[in-house]
Design a protein around this motif. Structure first.
Motif, PDB file in Angstrom:
ATOM      1  N   CYS A  61       0.847  -1.189   0.000  1.00 41.35           N
ATOM      2  CA  CYS A  61       0.000   0.000   0.000  1.00 41.35           C
ATOM      3  C   CYS A  61       0.885   1.243   0.000  1.00 41.35           C
ATOM      4  O   CYS A  61       1.826   1.352   0.781  1.00 41.35           O
ATOM      5  CB  CYS A  61      -0.893   0.009   1.241  1.00 41.35           C
ATOM      6  N   CYS A  62       0.568   2.195  -0.870  1.00 47.12           N
ATOM      7  CA  CYS A  62       1.354   3.429  -0.949  1.00 47.12           C
ATOM      8  C   CYS A  62       0.787   4.521  -0.042  1.00 47.12           C
ATOM      9  O   CYS A  62       1.348   5.609   0.055  1.00 47.12           O
ATOM     10  CB  CYS A  62       1.395   3.933  -2.387  1.00 47.12           C
ATOM     11  N   GLU A  63      -0.341   4.238   0.623  1.00 42.06           N
ATOM     12  CA  GLU A  63      -1.006   5.163   1.548  1.00 42.06           C
ATOM     13  C   GLU A  63      -1.362   6.498   0.890  1.00 42.06           C
ATOM     14  O   GLU A  63      -1.241   7.554   1.492  1.00 42.06           O
ATOM     15  CB  GLU A  63      -0.158   5.367   2.799  1.00 42.06           C
ATOM     16  N   SER A  64      -1.819   6.431  -0.367  1.00 38.54           N
ATOM     17  CA  SER A  64      -2.250   7.625  -1.086  1.00 38.54           C
ATOM     18  C   SER A  64      -3.767   7.730  -1.181  1.00 38.54           C
ATOM     19  O   SER A  64      -4.277   8.648  -1.797  1.00 38.54           O
ATOM     20  CB  SER A  64      -1.662   7.627  -2.502  1.00 38.54           C
ATOM     21  N   CYS A 124      -7.891   0.452  -3.559  1.00 44.05           N
ATOM     22  CA  CYS A 124      -6.886  -0.127  -2.661  1.00 44.05           C
ATOM     23  C   CYS A 124      -7.405  -1.411  -2.017  1.00 44.05           C
ATOM     24  O   CYS A 124      -8.415  -1.396  -1.316  1.00 44.05           O
ATOM     25  CB  CYS A 124      -6.503   0.865  -1.566  1.00 44.05           C
ATOM     26  N   PRO A 125      -6.709  -2.548  -2.232  1.00 47.41           N
ATOM     27  CA  PRO A 125      -7.139  -3.809  -1.626  1.00 47.41           C
ATOM     28  C   PRO A 125      -6.579  -4.013  -0.218  1.00 47.41           C
ATOM     29  O   PRO A 125      -6.860  -5.016   0.416  1.00 47.41           O
ATOM     30  CB  PRO A 125      -6.566  -4.862  -2.573  1.00 47.41           C
ATOM     31  N   TYR A 126      -5.807  -3.047   0.275  1.00 50.02           N
ATOM     32  CA  TYR A 126      -5.143  -3.196   1.566  1.00 50.02           C
ATOM     33  C   TYR A 126      -5.899  -2.531   2.708  1.00 50.02           C
ATOM     34  O   TYR A 126      -5.455  -2.573   3.848  1.00 50.02           O
ATOM     35  CB  TYR A 126      -3.711  -2.658   1.488  1.00 50.02           C
ATOM     36  N   GLY A 127      -7.022  -1.900   2.404  1.00 49.11           N
ATOM     37  CA  GLY A 127      -7.866  -1.339   3.446  1.00 49.11           C
ATOM     38  C   GLY A 127      -7.384  -0.030   4.033  1.00 49.11           C
ATOM     39  O   GLY A 127      -7.770   0.313   5.148  1.00 49.11           O
ATOM     40  N   TYR A 128      -6.560   0.718   3.317  1.00 48.41           N
ATOM     41  CA  TYR A 128      -6.066   1.988   3.841  1.00 48.41           C
ATOM     42  C   TYR A 128      -7.195   3.013   3.886  1.00 48.41           C
ATOM     43  O   TYR A 128      -7.967   3.167   2.948  1.00 48.41           O
ATOM     44  CB  TYR A 128      -4.931   2.523   2.969  1.00 48.41           C
ATOM     45  N   ASP A 129      -7.295   3.719   5.015  1.00 52.16           N
ATOM     46  CA  ASP A 129      -8.299   4.765   5.187  1.00 52.16           C
ATOM     47  C   ASP A 129      -7.571   6.095   5.375  1.00 52.16           C
ATOM     48  O   ASP A 129      -6.952   6.319   6.417  1.00 52.16           O
ATOM     49  CB  ASP A 129      -9.171   4.463   6.401  1.00 52.16           C
ATOM     50  N   PRO A 130      -7.637   6.979   4.370  1.00 50.34           N
ATOM     51  CA  PRO A 130      -6.910   8.241   4.485  1.00 50.34           C
ATOM     52  C   PRO A 130      -7.448   9.166   5.583  1.00 50.34           C
ATOM     53  O   PRO A 130      -6.732  10.021   6.075  1.00 50.34           O
ATOM     54  CB  PRO A 130      -7.061   8.886   3.103  1.00 50.34           C
ATOM     55  N   LYS A 131      -8.698   8.970   5.995  1.00 52.63           N
ATOM     56  CA  LYS A 131      -9.272   9.808   7.053  1.00 52.63           C
ATOM     57  C   LYS A 131      -8.639   9.511   8.410  1.00 52.63           C
ATOM     58  O   LYS A 131      -8.443  10.397   9.216  1.00 52.63           O
ATOM     59  CB  LYS A 131     -10.778   9.604   7.120  1.00 52.63           C
ATOM     60  N   THR A 132      -8.337   8.228   8.644  1.00 55.15           N
ATOM     61  CA  THR A 132      -7.729   7.840   9.912  1.00 55.15           C
ATOM     62  C   THR A 132      -6.242   7.552   9.784  1.00 55.15           C
ATOM     63  O   THR A 132      -5.574   7.263  10.778  1.00 55.15           O
ATOM     64  CB  THR A 132      -8.431   6.599  10.491  1.00 55.15           C
ATOM     65  N   ASN A 133      -5.737   7.572   8.536  1.00 58.26           N
ATOM     66  CA  ASN A 133      -4.333   7.266   8.257  1.00 58.26           C
ATOM     67  C   ASN A 133      -3.931   5.902   8.793  1.00 58.26           C
ATOM     68  O   ASN A 133      -2.886   5.742   9.403  1.00 58.26           O
ATOM     69  CB  ASN A 133      -3.409   8.363   8.787  1.00 58.26           C
ATOM     70  N   SER A 134      -4.811   4.914   8.564  1.00 60.20           N
ATOM     71  CA  SER A 134      -4.524   3.561   9.039  1.00 60.20           C
ATOM     72  C   SER A 134      -5.068   2.539   8.064  1.00 60.20           C
ATOM     73  O   SER A 134      -5.923   2.830   7.248  1.00 60.20           O
ATOM     74  CB  SER A 134      -5.149   3.333  10.418  1.00 60.20           C
ATOM     75  N   GLN A 135      -4.539   1.327   8.194  1.00 57.54           N
ATOM     76  CA  GLN A 135      -4.997   0.218   7.360  1.00 57.54           C
ATOM     77  C   GLN A 135      -5.886  -0.690   8.145  1.00 57.54           C
ATOM     78  O   GLN A 135      -5.793  -0.839   9.315  1.00 57.54           O
ATOM     79  CB  GLN A 135      -3.822  -0.571   6.809  1.00 57.54           C
TER      80      GLN A 135
END
Length: 52
Positions: A33-36, A41-52
């Motif tokens: 996950c590039c956290e963008s 995204c199949p890794y479940g990254y949530d940009p609002k909480t900055n977590s996977q």
């Protein structure tokens, strides 16, 4: 350096705004996950909480 992943059919599509949108297939092939906050995204990254 990060590995260059060759683009294949099904790895992306063009949005109505003209952006290249990578698909789940491409993200899984890339392997991390590039956290963008990618749309598929199949890794479940949530940009609002900055977590996977």
């Amino acid at each position: 350096m990060k590995e260059i992943i060759p683009i294949e059919d099904g790895d992306f599509y063009w949005s109505d705004e003209g952006y290249r949108v990578f698909t789940r297939q491409y993200h899984l092939k890339r392997g991390y996950c590039c956290e963008s906050g990618c749309r598929h995204c199949p890794y479940g990254y949530d940009p609002k909480t900055n977590s996977q």
